[in-house]
Design an enzyme around this catalytic site. Structure first.
Site, PDB file in Angstrom:
ATOM      1  N   LYS A 279       0.842  -1.203   0.000  1.00  0.00           N
ATOM      2  CA  LYS A 279       0.000   0.000   0.000  1.00  0.00           C
ATOM      3  C   LYS A 279       0.875   1.249   0.000  1.00  0.00           C
ATOM      4  O   LYS A 279       2.005   1.209   0.483  1.00  0.00           O
ATOM      5  CB  LYS A 279      -0.864   0.020   1.279  1.00  0.00           C
ATOM      6  CG  LYS A 279      -2.033  -0.941   1.281  1.00  0.00           C
ATOM      7  CD  LYS A 279      -2.867  -0.782   2.540  1.00  0.00           C
ATOM      8  CE  LYS A 279      -4.012  -1.768   2.596  1.00  0.00           C
ATOM      9  NZ  LYS A 279      -5.023  -1.555   1.546  1.00  0.00           N
ATOM     10  N   ARG A 353     -10.427 -11.510   1.930  1.00  0.00           N
ATOM     11  CA  ARG A 353     -11.218 -12.611   1.367  1.00  0.00           C
ATOM     12  C   ARG A 353     -10.461 -13.933   1.436  1.00  0.00           C
ATOM     13  O   ARG A 353     -11.057 -15.004   1.527  1.00  0.00           O
ATOM     14  CB  ARG A 353     -11.646 -12.270  -0.071  1.00  0.00           C
ATOM     15  CG  ARG A 353     -10.501 -12.030  -1.015  1.00  0.00           C
ATOM     16  CD  ARG A 353     -10.910 -11.266  -2.271  1.00  0.00           C
ATOM     17  NE  ARG A 353     -10.954  -9.819  -2.055  1.00  0.00           N
ATOM     18  CZ  ARG A 353     -11.291  -8.936  -2.985  1.00  0.00           C
ATOM     19  NH1 ARG A 353     -11.632  -9.337  -4.204  1.00  0.00           N
ATOM     20  NH2 ARG A 353     -11.309  -7.655  -2.722  1.00  0.00           N
TER      21      ARG A 353
HETATM   22  N1  BES Z   1      -8.248  -3.674   4.411  1.00  0.00           N
HETATM   23  C1  BES Z   1      -8.390  -3.296   3.063  1.00  0.00           C
HETATM   24  C2  BES Z   1      -9.701  -2.569   2.799  1.00  0.00           C
HETATM   25  C3  BES Z   1      -9.763  -1.127   3.258  1.00  0.00           C
HETATM   26  C4  BES Z   1      -9.147  -0.140   2.521  1.00  0.00           C
HETATM   27  C5  BES Z   1     -10.511  -0.795   4.345  1.00  0.00           C
HETATM   28  C6  BES Z   1      -9.243   1.171   2.919  1.00  0.00           C
HETATM   29  C7  BES Z   1     -10.618   0.523   4.730  1.00  0.00           C
HETATM   30  C8  BES Z   1      -9.996   1.510   4.027  1.00  0.00           C
HETATM   31  C9  BES Z   1      -8.379  -4.522   2.161  1.00  0.00           C
HETATM   32  O1  BES Z   1      -7.601  -5.569   2.585  1.00  0.00           O
HETATM   33  C10 BES Z   1      -7.830  -4.071   0.852  1.00  0.00           C
HETATM   34  O2  BES Z   1      -6.696  -3.690   0.821  1.00  0.00           O
HETATM   35  N2  BES Z   1      -8.645  -4.112  -0.185  1.00  0.00           N
HETATM   36  C11 BES Z   1      -8.241  -3.682  -1.458  1.00  0.00           C
HETATM   37  C12 BES Z   1      -8.788  -4.659  -2.473  1.00  0.00           C
HETATM   38  C13 BES Z   1      -8.241  -4.470  -3.849  1.00  0.00           C
HETATM   39  C14 BES Z   1      -6.784  -4.830  -3.875  1.00  0.00           C
HETATM   40  C15 BES Z   1      -9.027  -5.329  -4.793  1.00  0.00           C
HETATM   41  C16 BES Z   1      -8.791  -2.285  -1.699  1.00  0.00           C
HETATM   42  O3  BES Z   1      -9.905  -2.003  -1.247  1.00  0.00           O
HETATM   43  O4  BES Z   1      -8.086  -1.461  -2.252  1.00  0.00           O
HETATM   44 MN    MN Z   2      -5.564  -5.376   1.940  1.00  0.00          MN
END
Ligand code: BES
Ligand code: MN
Ligand code: ZN
Length: 498
Positions: A279, A353
């Site tokens: 990230k 997931r």
């Molecule tokens: N924990 C995150 C989701 C999240 C992001 C929650 C920002 C709250 C604020 C999750 O694990 C994630 O990173 N999801 C990705 C999925 C994507 C890679 C398909 C996302 O939402 O960017």
């Molecule tokens: Mn994630």
């Protein structure tokens, strides 16, 4: 904080502070009027002079009000009477408690619970008032070396109900509200803890302590046993971290031995760096909240145990960090989940997931009556619904309706999103049974579609709480959502909501 219920008139309360409402513009509620009569128009004079218009969120503290037995009177603006609904009621309780906490009063006698709220019962007002009051005084300051101490903190609140025949229902609702507040407070503490403290082992330890304090069984499944069970999707997420993953299983058995359990599964990523699909740096600290699904199901089982609910409830928490590292999973890796379905991991940041699918398959062995997972799953859900509603998905319309209703009742709302098969196309992989991500479009929906492939045997729902589990900005922190929704769902199932 201590709470109690009473009925009576405001001028006769021997209390450090009596709290009454004023509607906009300058319209006294019944309790305010009674005080005013006893005080020979002292209050209506003040209101007429323009010191309290009744605007929502405003407060005015009065001392030495004649004709009363209390030390102080707090007037709370309620906004327009026609617009006084769930949100406005909560806001009024919040500003009352906040102001009380800033005075020298040890206790308060609150008449706001007498004021009617559209479609709501007296029991609802009391339950909600207890939750909001507890929420307002919540602090997380265990890592502050100098705590901003309130000199004379508010210790006790008495809620007034207008009719004696409502006392019994109000007492019951108060207990429910307090249990919900305790569950939320535990969920908030877990969420707010820094990720170097709240790791998978800490979640497991907290679960074990909770189980010891209540009639709850606890089992912690370690990495080797996960491998024996075939949970290679969960294990793929944990590979990059030095912290061993834990699968936490809690059983609260308040029902008959053969009652099928409600099974709750909570995402327990104690820190989500994204893994190799790293990230960006800004706000990455907020990814400590990626275990708020886990925190909410642990908070919910605590509330159920406190209330000794007559049902069987199982909580499953797959707990892991998501870190990059020499052994971390690579984009392109293919793993076999516990269900036997293979997954091409295209993005290691879609890790929620991957741990949930194995936990959901594991839930099969408990023959759930209903299966509900709660997860901070997608940023896309925040884009879709903001920070107001959680995203709700379900493969059973009856279950969806019950959860939506529970959310409405709890003012911890969810909004249903589609789970249509058309969206499944996005998860096609040329090399495995599915990919773990689609493209950016409909990101919250395709994540839910992924989970749906593992829950076909059950009546299942999924709550995406990415937008509702915590607040950002200056007063950032975990919200304790959706503990209230979940406990309301259980209470309603049992016919215990009045
Ligand atoms: N924990 C995150 C989701 C999240 C992001 C929650 C920002 C709250 C604020 C999750 O694990 C994630 O990173 N999801 C990705 C999925 C994507 C890679 C398909 C996302 O939402 O960017
Ligand atoms: Mn994630
Ligand atoms: Zn995550």
């Amino acid at each position: 904080m201590e709470f109690s219920i009473k009925s009576g008139s405001p001028e006769k309360q021997r209390s450090a502070c009596v709290v009454v409402g004023v509607f906009e513009p300058r319209k006294l509620t019944l309790a305010a009027e009674l005080l005013d009569n006893a005080a020979h128009n002292h209050i209506s004079d003040i209101v007429r002079r323009g010191d309290m218009e009744g605007k929502a969120g405003s407060t005015l503290l009065l001392h030495n009000v004649p004709g009363t037995l209390c030390d102080r009177v707090l007037l709370v603006g309620l906004g327009k009477e026609k617009e006084f609904g769930d949100k406005e009621f909560g806001d009024a309780i919040r500003s009352a408690v906040k102001t009380l906490n800033e005075t020298g009063a040890f206790d308060g006698t609150v008449f706001l619970t007498e004021t009617s709220v559209r479609k709501r019962t007296c029991a609802w007002r009391v339950r909600q008032a207890a939750i909001v009051a507890q929420e307002t005084v919540y602090r997380f300051d265990q890592y502050k070396s100098k705590k901003d101490k309130v000199r004379r903190p508010l210790r006790k609140l008495t809620f007034i109900v207008d009719r004696r025949n409502e006392l019994a229902a109000a007492e019951e609702a108060l207990k429910q509200g307090q249990a919900i507040a305790e569950g939320m407070s535990l969920a908030k503490d877990l969420g707010n803890l820094p990720p170097n403290v709240c790791n998978p082992a800490h979640l497991a330890e907290t679960a074990r302590e909770l189980a010891n304090e209540h009639k709850i069984d606890c089992q912690i499944i370690e990495r080797d046993e996960m491998a024996d069970l075939g949970m290679h999707s969960l294990l793929a997420v944990a590979r990059g971290s030095h912290q061993p993953p834990k699968l936490i299983v809690l059983h609260y058995r308040g029902g008959k031995a053969d009652d099928k359990p409600v099974v709750l599964v909570g995402k327990g990523i104690t820190f989500d760096t994204g893994g190799i699909s790293l990230k960006p740096a800004p706000e990455m600290d907020e990814m400590k909240y990626d275990m708020c699904g886990a925190a909410s199901v642990i908070g919910t089982i605590k509330a159920a145990a406190l209330l000794k609910l007559p049902l069987n409830l199982t909580v499953i928490v797959p707990a892991s960090e998501n870190m990059p590292g020499g052994s971390a999973t690579r984009p392109g890796d293919i793993v076999t989940s516990m269900s036997g379905q293979t997954i091409e991991i295209l993005n290691t940041d879609a890790e929620g997931r991957l741990i949930l699918c194995d936990a959901l398959t594991f839930a099969d062995r408990f023959a759930p009556e209903v299966l509900i997972d709660i997860a901070t799953l997608t940023g896309a859900c925040v884009i879709a619904l903001g920070h107001v509603a959680s995203g709700l998905y379900a493969n059973n319309d009856g279950l969806a309706r019950e959860l939506l209703h529970a959310g409405d009742e709890a003012h911890d709302r969810a909004w249903q999103m589609p789970l249509w098969n058309d969206y499944q196309e996005a998860l096609k992989s040329p090399f495995a049974d599915m990919a773990n991500v689609g493209n950016r479009a409909g990101g919250s929906i395709t994540a839910a579609c992924f989970l749906a492939r593992f829950t076909k045997k059950h009546s299942w729902a999924h709550l995406d709480i990415a937008g509702t589990a915590w607040k950002s900005g200056v007063d950032k922190g975990a919200t304790g959502r959706p503990v209230s929704l979940l406990v309301h769902y259980l209470l309603k199932r049992l016919g215990l909501l009045s």
